[in-house]
Design a protein around this motif. Structure first.
Motif, mmCIF file in Angstrom:
data_model
loop_
_atom_site.group_PDB
_atom_site.id
_atom_site.type_symbol
_atom_site.label_atom_id
_atom_site.label_comp_id
_atom_site.label_asym_id
_atom_site.label_seq_id
_atom_site.Cartn_x
_atom_site.Cartn_y
_atom_site.Cartn_z
ATOM 1 N N GLY A 92 0.809 -1.214 0.000
ATOM 2 C CA GLY A 92 0.000 0.000 0.000
ATOM 3 C C GLY A 92 0.840 1.261 0.000
ATOM 4 N N GLY A 93 0.239 2.335 0.464
ATOM 5 C CA GLY A 93 0.939 3.608 0.504
ATOM 6 C C GLY A 93 0.877 4.333 -0.821
ATOM 7 N N VAL A 94 1.327 5.576 -0.820
ATOM 8 C CA VAL A 94 1.403 6.385 -2.028
ATOM 9 C C VAL A 94 2.794 6.988 -2.083
ATOM 10 C CG1 VAL A 94 0.409 8.259 -3.375
ATOM 11 C CG2 VAL A 94 -1.064 6.896 -1.875
ATOM 12 N N CYS A 112 12.086 -0.396 4.629
ATOM 13 C CA CYS A 112 11.858 0.141 3.290
ATOM 14 C C CYS A 112 11.270 1.540 3.445
ATOM 15 C CB CYS A 112 10.909 -0.741 2.484
ATOM 16 S SG CYS A 112 11.664 -2.272 1.887
ATOM 17 N N ALA A 113 11.820 2.502 2.693
ATOM 18 C CA ALA A 113 11.461 3.898 2.869
ATOM 19 C C ALA A 113 11.168 4.555 1.525
ATOM 20 C CB ALA A 113 12.578 4.651 3.575
ATOM 21 N N ARG A 124 8.112 1.356 6.206
ATOM 22 C CA ARG A 124 7.546 0.126 6.735
ATOM 23 C C ARG A 124 8.718 -0.778 7.074
ATOM 24 N NH1 ARG A 124 1.950 -2.188 4.283
ATOM 25 N NH2 ARG A 124 2.121 -3.276 6.280
ATOM 26 N N THR A 125 8.574 -1.580 8.121
ATOM 27 C CA THR A 125 9.688 -2.395 8.597
ATOM 28 C C THR A 125 9.260 -3.831 8.828
ATOM 29 O OG1 THR A 125 9.272 -1.929 10.953
ATOM 30 C CG2 THR A 125 10.678 -0.381 9.747
ATOM 31 N N THR A 135 5.249 -3.959 9.506
ATOM 32 C CA THR A 135 4.535 -2.975 10.307
ATOM 33 C C THR A 135 3.668 -2.107 9.404
ATOM 34 O OG1 THR A 135 6.334 -1.377 10.083
ATOM 35 C CG2 THR A 135 6.414 -2.883 11.973
ATOM 36 N N ASN A 136 2.804 -1.306 10.013
ATOM 37 C CA ASN A 136 2.033 -0.331 9.256
ATOM 38 C C ASN A 136 2.938 0.811 8.809
ATOM 39 O OD1 ASN A 136 -0.428 -1.716 9.619
ATOM 40 N ND2 ASN A 136 -0.702 -0.759 11.632
#
Length: 298
Positions: A92-94, A112-113, A124-125, A135-136
């Motif tokens: 997910g994420g944008v 990851c960034a 997220r890790t 993680t969220n």
């Protein structure tokens, strides 16, 4: 071009990672036991299509992680040693930048960034080696003007660099993924790319970092897991003004190799031994930054 790249002592082979936007993420390699080595790797399709280059990392146990994003949504795959790649995880994420991942060499935990739509650093890790418990999304704040670059030390220590206001470099660190990240620390201005960092002594808590500053390549060093930094030092002039980090590799405890796009769009090799740079033009005409990675274990 590949046959003309100078190799430092102890470099046994060079592997290149290729990203093909229409096809997805593929990996391949070459043996470089001699200057006349031929390609002997087989290209493997991992996932696709993707629209931004993938970030692939591996720990000392052979656990691998690749992440990229398609239509700004982050996706990842993991493999353990010689095992098959697991299913694609939609995280997910944008994202508005390339993704940068780092994996702890002895723990298998990972970060990851990306830069988000609010220009903040979002991460997220994975806190365990299985890779099944992401993680969220979490914002670490900041006003990013580049993609992040994250690096891992032993024992769950991580550092993430970004370019921010007035082209300054900033970083945050964490000592264990169950701990809190430090506040933002400023490293000075003049950067036109995020840094590329390598470690010459795994487990030492030190990094050598290289960053583009307009048409010059600069070096700075970190120690004590990112707590201290040296100032910038120019090591190569006349590089391309197209913003892009160099690609570097540590050859041993005293020497490093960096490859950058020169001002005339050729490949420039910057070899550093005992912090003394030597520049070797490698020719060619390229339209993207060169990439070099290697296996120095044998």
């Amino acid at each position: 071009l590949l046959n003309n790249i100078k190799k430092g002592n102890n470099m046994k082979w060079v592997s290149l990672v290729r990203y093909l936007a229409p096809l997805g993420v593929v990996l391949g390699g070459m043996s470089a036991q001699s200057a006349l080595a031929e390609w002997n790797g087989v290209w493997h399709h991992i996932h696709g299509p993707v629209k931004v280059g993938a970030s692939c990392v591996q720990d000392s146990a052979g656990r691998q992680l690749c992440a990229s994003h398609h239509d700004h949504v982050l996706e990842s795959r993991r493999a353990s040693g010689t095992a098959s790649w697991n299913q694609v995880n939609n995280l997910g994420g944008v994202a508005t930048s390339e993704v940068s991942c780092a994996i702890s060499p002895n723990k298998g935990s990972a970060v990851c960034a990306v830069r988000g739509t609010d220009n903040a650093l979002w991460i997220r890790t994975i806190a365990d080696a299985s890779g099944n418990a992401w993680t969220n999304w979490r914002s670490l704040g900041g006003g990013l003007t580049s993609a992040p670059r994250c690096y891992a030390f032993a024992d769950d220590r991580f550092i993430c660099y970004v370019r921010g206001d007035q082209n300054g470099l900033f970083h945050r660190t964490v000592n264990g993924l169950h701990s809190e990240w430090t506040s933002w620390a400023a490293l000075g201005g003049g950067a036109s790319s995020p840094p590329e960092c390598v470690t010459r002594q795994p487990g030492s808590g030190s990094l050598d970092c290289f960053v583009q500053g307009h048409d010059k390549l600069f070096h700075f060093a970190t120690a004590d897991f990112g707590r201290t930094h040296t100032g910038y030092r120019e090591i190569a002039p006349n590089i391309s003004t197209v913003p892009a980090p160099p690609s570097c590799i540590a050859l041993n405890a005293t020497s490093m190799d960096c490859y950058v796009r020169a001002a005339d769009n050729s490949v420039m090799q910057v070899y550093m031994e005992n912090n003394n740079p030597r520049i070797w033009p490698q020719g060619g005409i390229i339209t993207s930054p060169p990439v070099v990675v290697g296996d120095l274990t044998n």
